[in-house]
Design an enzyme around this catalytic site. Structure first.
Site, PDB file in Angstrom:
ATOM      1  N   ARG A  50      18.699  11.337  34.997  1.00 36.37           N
ATOM      2  CA  ARG A  50      19.601  12.271  35.682  1.00 36.37           C
ATOM      3  C   ARG A  50      21.004  11.681  35.792  1.00 36.37           C
ATOM      4  NH1 ARG A  50      20.150  12.008  40.941  1.00 36.37           N
ATOM      5  NH2 ARG A  50      17.982  11.399  41.283  1.00 36.37           N
ATOM      6  N   TYR A 102      32.443  38.092  33.804  1.00 37.70           N
ATOM      7  CA  TYR A 102      31.030  38.171  33.464  1.00 37.70           C
ATOM      8  C   TYR A 102      30.216  38.529  34.712  1.00 37.70           C
ATOM      9  CZ  TYR A 102      26.341  36.307  32.543  1.00 37.70           C
ATOM     10  OH  TYR A 102      24.985  36.142  32.443  1.00 37.70           O
ATOM     11  N   ASP A 174      37.497  29.641  32.200  1.00 39.74           N
ATOM     12  CA  ASP A 174      36.291  29.794  31.385  1.00 39.74           C
ATOM     13  C   ASP A 174      36.741  30.023  29.948  1.00 39.74           C
ATOM     14  OD1 ASP A 174      34.045  30.771  29.991  1.00 39.74           O
ATOM     15  OD2 ASP A 174      33.147  31.511  31.849  1.00 39.74           O
ATOM     16  N   LYS A 199      26.677  29.739  23.984  1.00 36.48           N
ATOM     17  CA  LYS A 199      27.290  30.736  23.126  1.00 36.48           C
ATOM     18  C   LYS A 199      27.837  30.108  21.844  1.00 36.48           C
ATOM     19  CE  LYS A 199      26.422  33.555  26.585  1.00 36.48           C
ATOM     20  NZ  LYS A 199      26.106  32.696  27.731  1.00 36.48           N
TER      21      LYS A 199
END
Length: 373
Positions: A50, A102, A174, A199
């Site tokens: 992590r 979005y 973004d 994406k």
């Protein structure tokens, strides 16, 4: 890599010359969750997955270089990236956001409003100078999607950055739809860049990932602490898959854009299409048909375009935002900025453009006959 290299070269060379032991060209995948300590108190690299992972480090360092930032953080999804950034702020903070965003971001912002007292003011995006009038004493940041999803509006990021610096607030961008191949918000003055790497960066509809990049060292230190503390880190295999996908980003974006421009030209002349929204670059566009009743038969008739959510993969997708990606946005809100029930969003893939246009044409023909009946 040297900063003199073009972005095409940086993308292809990602991870090469990083394996000093075996000199592997393809970055190895380190699955281990734990690492052996040689002696008590000695921290000589890695201890727990992590906190750090060699494969993820290759990705993060490369992405930071691509966006010309100081540090990058790979998260388990695009929404995890947004959540990481907003965990920087205290309760009752105020934010300005583009109205056209979005649906997942809108949903998350509503959760923050209800649970943490965050306040959001939505800017319609007609004039960057209007942003200054929306700033309040407790405003902490401006959040911008550029291009927006799904109306494909773009903004003068440099002008927005000048406003944020004048008022000592952060500028968050973004950059999912354009990627650093087309646009580098940090170079234009932004403080933080977010990607849904699922994406275009991954590019093949097979990886879930997010990225956060900053060029501010104090912000980077806090993001590193929060990233490790919350633990929404990207797994080793997904990190490797994202590296592999990004190696062809330059090639893919050129084809996406070439195809999107041809599809745009076709749609602008079709009698069943009333409006086409294309930001001028990239592979995304949206368009409106004459009647809502055309949408369903049109989508059902598609043979190459896939009726699906998401975007940015090599395969062409068509999305109906009001029932898919933006279903959580109330009707009166979405109608206020033009998101109607006649709008379809296209993620134009890398197939041959002639085939894509033929597919749209035959689907419109089927839809037109269905409307007549």
């Amino acid at each position: 890599m040297t900063g003199r290299c073009k972005i095409d070269t940086l993308l292809v060379q990602m991870g090469n010359r990083r394996d000093e032991h075996y000199r592997a060209v393809s970055t190895p995948i380190y699955f281990s969750t734990a690492y052996r300590h040689e002696e008590l108190g000695l921290q000589d690299g890695y201890d727990y997955i992590r906190t750090g992972n060699p494969t993820r480090d290759v990705l993060e360092e490369a992405v930071a270089e691509l966006e010309e930032g100081l540090r990058a953080f790979a998260t388990s999804s695009g929404m995890a990236a947004v959540q990481l950034v907003f965990s920087l702020f205290e309760k009752s903070s105020h934010f300005i956001s583009t109205r056209d965003i979005y649906g997942g971001n809108y949903r998350l912002f509503e959760i923050y409003r209800e649970k943490y007292g965050f306040e959001f003011t939505y800017w319609h995006g007609d004039d960057e100078a209007e942003i200054a009038e929306l700033i309040q004493p407790n405003t902490k940041a401006i959040f911008v999607e550029s291009p927006t999803n799904p109306m494909m509006k773009t903004f003068d990021l440099k002008k927005i950055s000048q406003i944020t610096k004048e008022h000592d607030i952060l500028h968050i961008v973004d950059n999912t739809l354009y990627t650093p191949y087309i646009q580098k918000p940090l170079v234009l003055g932004a403080d933080i860049v977010i990607h849904s790497a699922t994406k275009y960066l991954a590019g093949h509809n097979d990886v879930l990932a997010g990225l956060v990049i900053t060029n501010d060292e104090p912000i980077a230190e806090e993001l590193a602490f929060l990233h490790n503390s919350a633990g929404a880190v990207l797994a080793p295999y997904d990190s490797w898959s994202l590296i592999r996908g990004m190696k062809t980003l330059a090639l893919r974006m050129e084809r996406h854009e070439e195809n999107a421009k041809r599809v745009k030209s076709y749609l602008k002349t079709h009698p069943l299409v009333t409006d086409v929204y294309y930001p001028g670059r990239g592979g995304m566009l949206s368009f409106e048909v004459q009647k809502k009743e055309l949408v369903e038969p049109f989508l059902q008739a598609l043979k190459i375009f896939t009726f699906a959510e998401s975007l940015g993969g090599v395969e062409s997708f068509l999305t109906y935002p009001i029932t898919q990606t933006h279903m959580d946005i109330p009707e009166e809100v979405r109608l206020s900025y033009g998101l109607s029930d006649r709008l379809l969003r296209a993620s134009v893939g890398v197939e041959h453009a002639d085939d894509l246009i033929y597919d749209l044409d035959q689907a419109f023909a089927v839809a037109s006959k269905s409307e007549v009946k």
